[in-house]
Design an enzyme around this catalytic site. Structure first.
Site, PDB file in Angstrom:
ATOM      1  N   SER A 136       0.828  -1.144  -0.004  1.00 24.80           N
ATOM      2  CA  SER A 136       0.154  -0.021   0.016  1.00 24.80           C
ATOM      3  C   SER A 136       0.879   1.118   0.005  1.00 24.80           C
ATOM      4  CB  SER A 136      -0.891   0.053   1.009  1.00 24.80           C
ATOM      5  OG  SER A 136      -1.866   0.887   1.154  1.00 24.80           O
ATOM      6  N   HIS A 176      -2.524  -1.384  -3.047  1.00 18.58           N
ATOM      7  CA  HIS A 176      -3.877  -0.349  -3.104  1.00 18.58           C
ATOM      8  C   HIS A 176      -3.498   0.776  -4.081  1.00 18.58           C
ATOM      9  CE1 HIS A 176      -4.219  -2.197   1.285  1.00 18.58           C
ATOM     10  NE2 HIS A 176      -4.811  -2.805   0.311  1.00 18.58           N
ATOM     11  N   ASP A 215      -4.448  -4.783   6.344  1.00 19.68           N
ATOM     12  CA  ASP A 215      -4.811  -5.785   5.281  1.00 19.68           C
ATOM     13  C   ASP A 215      -3.651  -6.402   4.872  1.00 19.68           C
ATOM     14  OD1 ASP A 215      -6.274  -6.745   3.075  1.00 19.68           O
ATOM     15  OD2 ASP A 215      -5.615  -5.212   1.517  1.00 19.68           O
TER      16      ASP A 215
END
Length: 181
Positions: A9, A35, A132
């Protein structure tokens, strides 16, 4: 390993640009959930393709993940998971609610890798905010796969790797430059 999964991310544009060129052209297939919003992952994959010996592209539903291939999950609208397809793996883009506020979700990818590759998988959680991927990485570890997290010193944001370390998903915590080895 037969497959390598990467979750990332915040701060990972540079991290992925650093580690992916280190993989040889015939490395096991790599599946990435980064992401990013819709529309950004295809140009990002195209840019990585110019830097790497492996072929990098944005995944489409049904793509085969074979040695020498890197598939980047499309941003924004669907999750990416892998399923066995003979000796290879097939990418599936599936609908679903956000997981850990993310779509695509690293957890969805990693959980599918645990199911279809088990001990033949390696996976890493790189720099990023939130948690995540921590649960999915733990599933890969429980299935016998090799699991890693990027260390705090080389992470831009230490949220995702820290969550993977803290829940036991990461068997090893490594500096970014040691991850390809």
């Amino acid at each position: 390993p037969e497959v390598f999964a990467i979750g990332s991310s915040s701060g990972c544009v540079q991290a992925l640009s650093t580690i992916l060129p280190e993989f040889p052209a015939d490395a096991p297939g790599i599946a990435i959930v980064q992401h990013m919003p819709e529309g950004f992952t295809a140009p990002f994959a195209a840019r990585l393709d110019t830097l790497c010996r492996m072929h990098v592209r944005e995944a489409q539903d049904g793509d085969l993940l074979t040695p020498g291939t890197v598939l980047v999950a499309p941003g924004g609208t669907r999750h990416m998971m892998l399923e066995r397809h003979g000796r290879a793996f097939r990418a599936r883009l599936i609908d679903g609610d956000p997981v850990c506020f993310s779509r695509p979700s690293v957890d969805v990818l990693m959980e599918s890798v645990a199911r279809c590759a088990g001990a033949q998988a390696s996976a890493v959680i790189l720099t990023g905010m939130g948690r995540d991927g921590a649960n999915g990485l733990l599933e890969i570890r429980r299935a016998g796969g090799k699991t890693y997290a990027q260390d705090e010193a080389t992470s831009v944001v230490y949220g995702m790797p820290m969550a993977a370390r803290d829940n036991g998903g990461a068997a090893e915590v490594l500096p970014l430059e040691e991850i390809p080895a």
